[in-house]
Write an enzyme that holds these catalytic residues in place. Structure first.
Site, PDB file in Angstrom:
ATOM      1  N   ASP A  18     -35.305  80.469 -59.506  1.00 28.60           N
ATOM      2  CA  ASP A  18     -36.065  79.571 -60.382  1.00 28.60           C
ATOM      3  C   ASP A  18     -35.112  78.806 -61.298  1.00 28.60           C
ATOM      4  O   ASP A  18     -34.058  78.373 -60.875  1.00 28.60           O
ATOM      5  CB  ASP A  18     -37.152  80.338 -61.140  1.00 28.60           C
ATOM      6  CG  ASP A  18     -36.597  81.400 -62.097  1.00 28.60           C
ATOM      7  OD1 ASP A  18     -35.490  81.924 -61.845  1.00 28.60           O
ATOM      8  OD2 ASP A  18     -37.275  81.719 -63.089  1.00 28.60           O
TER       9      ASP A  18
ATOM     10  N   GLY B  70     -31.035  83.315 -64.894  1.00 26.59           N
ATOM     11  CA  GLY B  70     -31.338  82.594 -66.129  1.00 26.59           C
ATOM     12  C   GLY B  70     -30.105  82.130 -66.877  1.00 26.59           C
ATOM     13  O   GLY B  70     -30.154  81.148 -67.624  1.00 26.59           O
TER      14      GLY B  70
ATOM     15  N   GLY C 217     -32.787  86.779 -66.788  1.00 26.27           N
ATOM     16  CA  GLY C 217     -33.930  87.171 -67.606  1.00 26.27           C
ATOM     17  C   GLY C 217     -34.046  88.683 -67.698  1.00 26.27           C
ATOM     18  O   GLY C 217     -33.478  89.412 -66.887  1.00 26.27           O
TER      19      GLY C 217
ATOM     20  N   GLU D   7     -31.931  86.306 -57.232  1.00 25.45           N
ATOM     21  CA  GLU D   7     -33.365  86.622 -57.204  1.00 25.45           C
ATOM     22  C   GLU D   7     -33.838  87.184 -55.865  1.00 25.45           C
ATOM     23  O   GLU D   7     -34.801  87.952 -55.812  1.00 25.45           O
ATOM     24  CB  GLU D   7     -34.184  85.366 -57.560  1.00 25.45           C
ATOM     25  CG  GLU D   7     -34.042  84.920 -59.002  1.00 25.45           C
ATOM     26  CD  GLU D   7     -32.770  84.136 -59.279  1.00 25.45           C
ATOM     27  OE1 GLU D   7     -32.519  83.822 -60.447  1.00 25.45           O
ATOM     28  OE2 GLU D   7     -32.017  83.824 -58.319  1.00 25.45           O
TER      29      GLU D   7
END
Length: 354
Positions: A147, A116, A66, A139
């Site tokens: 996530d 992502g 992301g 992350e």
């Protein structure tokens, strides 16, 4: 802005989604995700479309994740905070759509595929790695948590390999990605380009799509470069990462004199204590959860992290100032209590609305 993602369709019925932000390693924005979601729905209903190709523009990677700089702005205003929430909502919807897609999706995991980018590819039916693949859920390096459904798919890796990858943010290559169930096939990057060209040239209207596609992948696939390092480390990984608390994992590593144990302990101690604890609980809780339940938890966690000072400090240290010297509020594992951790798994926005 409209060229950040390119859509095209071959005469033979192959549809192509190209992430087109090569200078930003094709990192995802809301402006990219919304049209991807819309186009997937449109193509699903179109009988002339037989399969989808997911690829990234440029030589450096499919997708680095992301757009972190945009998320970093979340605390600057209420509007920026809302935009960050919308980003996560859109991202997770697209990821889930790929898992449930009724037509074959070929994901090209060439060069950098992180965060992502893995979210976009994991649910695809045909995932191809190359000798250039660099795959990671990074992350933990920015005080966040893995996530995009990671708790669901990392639990599908052999033993506790997924836990190791999540908590250490280790970067792995083709053989290890295949071992961890993050991909299905290996091609050299040259062969991948030839394969994609062939897919675009073929008349899929006259084929039994899945049979013809599997044959084509077999034609262009080859053995990976070397054996999986993760496979050789699995017993050691299982020994340490099968614990139920981060403190126990650290203690287990500390009681072992191997090079792997020493390096892994140091790696864990360099991460945000709050991120480590939240991530381990997230993975343990997800063992019996459905894909949808995992994404629902991700959304709660992501929104709560947008109010978490250590997330912004992690991003500052890696992406903004790049000093690699985060000064976390929670400096030790003991500082971040179980009570602190439980708050992250509560949907505060739902409570506020009531």
């Amino acid at each position: 802005m409209e060229n950040e993602v390119i859509f095209s369709v071959s005469h033979g019925g192959a549809a192509i989604i190209t992430l087109n932000r090569p200078k930003a390693l094709n990192s995802l924005s809301t402006e990219m995700l919304k049209p991807i979601g819309e186009k997937l729905k449109e193509w699903e209903a179109n009988d002339q479309i037989h399969l989808i190709i997911l690829r990234g523009a440029g030589e450096k990677g499919f997708c680095a994740g992301g757009d972190i700089k945009t998320l970093y702005k979340a605390r600057s205003s209420q509007e920026a905070f809302k935009n960050a929430e919308v980003f996560f909502e859109e991202e997770y919807l697209v990821d889930m759509a790929i898992y449930h897609y009724p037509k074959p999706i070929i994901a090209c995991l060439d060069s950098i595929v992180m965060g992502g980018g893995i979210g976009l590819t994991y649910g695809a039916t045909h995932r191809i790695v190359t000798e250039r693949t660099k795959w990671a859920m990074p992350e933990m390096n920015i005080g966040f948590f893995p996530d995009v459904g990671a708790a669901y798919f990392l639990n599908k890796a052999p033993g506790f390999v997924g836990y190791y990858l999540a908590l250490t943010a280790s970067v792995i290559q083709a053989a290890d990605v295949l071992f961890a169930n993050g991909a299905d096939s290996y091609m050299t990057s040259d062969n991948l380009q030839k394969f994609l060209a062939r897919v675009e040239q073929m008349d899929w209207h006259a084929q039994e799509t899945n049979i013809a596609l599997n044959q084509l992948i077999e034609t262009y696939s080859s053995k990976t470069l070397g054996n999986s390092e993760l496979a050789s480390l699995q017993n050691e990984i299982n020994q340490h990462f099968s614990k139920y608390t981060v403190e126990e994992i650290i203690e287990s590593l500390d009681n072992n004199s191997s090079k792997f144990s020493h390096e892994t302990k140091q790696l864990l101690l360099s991460k945000s204590p709050s991120s480590l604890k939240i991530t381990l609980k997230q993975l343990l809780d997800a063992r019996d959860k459905t894909l949808e339940e995992c994404f629902a938890t991700d959304l709660i966690l992501a929104k709560n992290f947008l109010n978490h000072e250590d997330f912004f400090e992690g991003v500052r240290s890696v992406v903004i100032d790049k000093d690699r010297n985060p000064q976390y509020t929670f400096k030790t594992l003991a500082d971040f209590t179980d009570e602190d951790m439980e708050k992250f798994f509560q949907d505060i926005s739902a409570t506020v609305k009531k």
